[in-house]
Scaffold this active site. Structure first.
Site, PDB file in Angstrom:
ATOM      1  N   LYS A   1      22.814  73.932  -5.987  1.00  0.00           N
ATOM      2  CA  LYS A   1      23.464  75.077  -5.348  1.00  0.00           C
ATOM      3  C   LYS A   1      23.381  76.321  -6.226  1.00  0.00           C
ATOM      4  O   LYS A   1      23.266  76.226  -7.450  1.00  0.00           O
ATOM      5  CB  LYS A   1      24.924  74.744  -5.029  1.00  0.00           C
ATOM      6  CG  LYS A   1      25.811  74.634  -6.242  1.00  0.00           C
ATOM      7  CD  LYS A   1      27.292  74.603  -5.898  1.00  0.00           C
ATOM      8  CE  LYS A   1      28.083  74.532  -7.208  1.00  0.00           C
ATOM      9  NZ  LYS A   1      29.514  74.459  -7.070  1.00  0.00           N
TER      10      LYS A   1
ATOM     11  N   LYS B   1      31.703  69.820 -14.800  1.00  0.00           N
ATOM     12  CA  LYS B   1      31.989  70.902 -15.744  1.00  0.00           C
ATOM     13  C   LYS B   1      32.235  70.410 -17.160  1.00  0.00           C
ATOM     14  O   LYS B   1      32.091  71.154 -18.113  1.00  0.00           O
ATOM     15  CB  LYS B   1      33.192  71.733 -15.269  1.00  0.00           C
ATOM     16  CG  LYS B   1      32.871  72.618 -14.085  1.00  0.00           C
ATOM     17  CD  LYS B   1      33.913  73.713 -13.943  1.00  0.00           C
ATOM     18  CE  LYS B   1      33.579  74.603 -12.750  1.00  0.00           C
ATOM     19  NZ  LYS B   1      34.617  75.612 -12.511  1.00  0.00           N
TER      20      LYS B   1
ATOM     21  N   LYS C   1      27.444  80.371 -10.332  1.00  0.00           N
ATOM     22  CA  LYS C   1      27.667  81.303 -11.436  1.00  0.00           C
ATOM     23  C   LYS C   1      27.386  80.658 -12.772  1.00  0.00           C
ATOM     24  O   LYS C   1      26.839  81.266 -13.676  1.00  0.00           O
ATOM     25  CB  LYS C   1      29.148  81.733 -11.477  1.00  0.00           C
ATOM     26  CG  LYS C   1      29.604  82.512 -10.300  1.00  0.00           C
ATOM     27  CD  LYS C   1      31.085  82.875 -10.440  1.00  0.00           C
ATOM     28  CE  LYS C   1      31.935  82.051  -9.489  1.00  0.00           C
ATOM     29  NZ  LYS C   1      32.957  82.817  -8.771  1.00  0.00           N
TER      30      LYS C   1
HETATM   31  P1  TYM Z   1      34.561  79.657  -6.656  1.00  0.00           P
HETATM   32  O1  TYM Z   1      35.170  80.871  -7.275  1.00  0.00           O
HETATM   33  O2  TYM Z   1      33.637  78.846  -7.460  1.00  0.00           O
HETATM   34  O3  TYM Z   1      33.796  80.079  -5.336  1.00  0.00           O
HETATM   35  C1  TYM Z   1      34.369  80.884  -4.320  1.00  0.00           C
HETATM   36  C2  TYM Z   1      33.932  80.389  -2.952  1.00  0.00           C
HETATM   37  O4  TYM Z   1      32.501  80.422  -2.850  1.00  0.00           O
HETATM   38  C3  TYM Z   1      32.023  79.174  -2.394  1.00  0.00           C
HETATM   39  N1  TYM Z   1      30.687  78.935  -2.969  1.00  0.00           N
HETATM   40  C4  TYM Z   1      29.612  78.587  -2.248  1.00  0.00           C
HETATM   41  N2  TYM Z   1      29.431  78.387  -0.925  1.00  0.00           N
HETATM   42  C5  TYM Z   1      28.184  78.053  -0.502  1.00  0.00           C
HETATM   43  N3  TYM Z   1      27.118  77.938  -1.339  1.00  0.00           N
HETATM   44  C6  TYM Z   1      27.247  78.140  -2.676  1.00  0.00           C
HETATM   45  N4  TYM Z   1      26.195  78.028  -3.480  1.00  0.00           N
HETATM   46  C7  TYM Z   1      28.541  78.480  -3.179  1.00  0.00           C
HETATM   47  N5  TYM Z   1      29.012  78.746  -4.430  1.00  0.00           N
HETATM   48  C8  TYM Z   1      30.330  79.020  -4.270  1.00  0.00           C
HETATM   49  C9  TYM Z   1      33.032  78.167  -2.899  1.00  0.00           C
HETATM   50  O5  TYM Z   1      32.988  76.982  -2.157  1.00  0.00           O
HETATM   51  C10 TYM Z   1      34.335  78.927  -2.713  1.00  0.00           C
HETATM   52  O6  TYM Z   1      34.810  78.791  -1.396  1.00  0.00           O
HETATM   53  N6  TYM Z   1      38.278  76.351  -6.934  1.00  0.00           N
HETATM   54  C11 TYM Z   1      37.808  77.517  -6.191  1.00  0.00           C
HETATM   55  C12 TYM Z   1      38.774  78.677  -6.218  1.00  0.00           C
HETATM   56  C13 TYM Z   1      40.116  78.354  -5.697  1.00  0.00           C
HETATM   57  C14 TYM Z   1      40.489  78.122  -4.347  1.00  0.00           C
HETATM   58  C15 TYM Z   1      41.890  77.873  -4.361  1.00  0.00           C
HETATM   59  C16 TYM Z   1      39.788  78.101  -3.154  1.00  0.00           C
HETATM   60  C17 TYM Z   1      41.247  78.234  -6.452  1.00  0.00           C
HETATM   61  N7  TYM Z   1      42.306  77.955  -5.658  1.00  0.00           N
HETATM   62  C18 TYM Z   1      42.565  77.612  -3.191  1.00  0.00           C
HETATM   63  C19 TYM Z   1      40.491  77.820  -1.976  1.00  0.00           C
HETATM   64  C20 TYM Z   1      41.868  77.585  -2.002  1.00  0.00           C
HETATM   65  C21 TYM Z   1      36.506  77.962  -6.840  1.00  0.00           C
HETATM   66  O7  TYM Z   1      36.275  77.744  -7.985  1.00  0.00           O
HETATM   67  O8  TYM Z   1      35.711  78.731  -6.033  1.00  0.00           O
END
Ligand code: TYM
Length: 332
Positions: free
Chosen positions: A195, A112, A198
């Site tokens: 992948k 990032k 967003k």
């Molecule tokens: P975030 O908001 O980017 O994504 C949310 C969830 O979607 C999953 N994900 C994917 N899974 C499979 N293929 C993809 N292309 C793909 N893109 C996104 C992510 O793995 C995630 O599970 N840091 C985290 C948010 C967070 C969090 C937490 C998660 C903050 N605190 C505590 C678990 C526990 C994040 O940015 O996810």
């Protein structure tokens, strides 16, 4: 009952198929037999430049989407991170246990901050995984359902939990990631070597759950396929068609082998047309339900207020233990 916890950032106008298949679907399934805590990570969303007005509206849209896809507020505690101050409070304590080099090794920070270089990135982006560890550890969950890209953050979380337990007193449970292999990494439809994301995918590469269904159908029909014409599951040699088969299988509940057998001898165009229909059938009712829920913002805000109250009760108990163990004097 054992607990599950997970979070998602409200950083776009809609969740996408990677979010749904990689994580959110598991939230819905797991709420049946676990005690579930699910939250919208608005504090993580400000680690990069953002628009406050958009953030505000996206939090409600995120809540509506969770409910529309089946996260049931009567079963699950659904809340907004910033409404439970214990997250930031524990994050500080954990930051003091995190090595600088340890934080620097987080690949998501490297990715990032790649554009502007480390100097342009905020300290918040740097400590982002530590806040995530706090999010998780406060609730002492058994499992954290996420996609593959979160695995490293889960490892850090376990390391910090272990370090705290060892240095002070056993306080945290070491949570396990819950990552479903088949859908752990949904790929970009236009660039099936990376992948679906967003922040990184081109508009054609990402299927947004709230897009008009016809638009999503078009994206499926124009997905990049591979050389040759055979429809088979071969992630190395045929990443494009394999990704479509993964999505298809996950949405229909049919096995990949079954789909491959059905489409033997048929062309890519034919196949993508059928998958486009499956996608439309899935997103149409989801989108309608989300838009309907968004008509009553007061009800949504109520669900979140309720969730924050229940989450706070759990989080504050853990935080009180932590404060006691590190030697903070309580206010009398
Ligand atoms: P975030 O908001 O980017 O994504 C949310 C969830 O979607 C999953 N994900 C994917 N899974 C499979 N293929 C993809 N292309 C793909 N893109 C996104 C992510 O793995 C995630 O599970 N840091 C985290 C948010 C967070 C969090 C937490 C998660 C903050 N605190 C505590 C678990 C526990 C994040 O940015 O996810």
């Amino acid at each position: 009952r054992p607990r599950v916890l997970s979070g998602i950032q409200p950083t776009a106008d809609s969740f996408h198929f990677g979010n749904y298949l990689g994580a959110l679907r598991q939230w819905v399934d797991l709420q049946e037999s676990y005690e579930p805590y699910f939250f919208i990570a608005d504090q993580h969303a400000i680690t990069v430049e953002h628009d406050p007005k958009l953030l505000r509206s996206r939090v409600l849209v995120a809540a509506a989407q969770l409910v529309a896809m089946g996260v049931d507020p009567r079963r699950s505690t659904i809340f907004v991170q910033s409404q439970v101050p214990a997250h930031s409070q524990l994050a500080w304590v954990l930051q003091c246990l995190t090595g600088f080099g340890e934080a620097r090794r987080m690949t998501q920070f490297k990715d990032k901050s790649a554009n502007g270089g480390e100097g342009a990135a905020s300290v918040g982006l740097f400590t982002y995984p530590v806040l995530q560890a706090a999010d998780i550890l406060l609730y002492r969950p058994h499992f954290v359902p996420v996609g593959e890209d979160q695995r490293q953050h889960l490892e850090l979380t376990r390391d910090l939990a272990q370090r705290f337990n060892h240095r002070y007193k056993k306080t945290f449970r070491l949570p396990d990631p819950y990552i479903l292999k088949a859908t752990a990494k949904i790929l970009d439809l236009q660039d099936p070597t990376s992948k679906m994301s967003k922040s990184a995918s081109s508009p054609g590469g990402i299927i947004e759950l709230l897009d008009p269904p016809a638009k999503s159908a078009k994206k499926v029909r124009s997905a990049v396929t591979d050389s040759g014409s055979e429809i088979r599951h071969d992630p190395e040699g045929k990443p494009g068609i394999s990704n479509l088969l993964t999505i298809h299988s996950a949405l229909t509940g049919r096995s990949v082998e079954d789909l491959v057998a059905e489409y033997a001898g048929r062309g890519y165009g034919d196949y993508k047309g059928d998958l486009a229909e499956v996608v439309v059938d899935f997103v149409t009712p989801f989108r309608d339900r989300t838009l309907e829920l968004l008509e009553d913002e007061t009800a949504l805000a109520g669900i979140l207020a309720d969730g924050a109250e229940r989450a706070s009760a759990v989080a504050e108990r853990t935080l009180a233990d932590v404060y006691d163990r590190v030697g903070f004097v309580p206010r009398v």
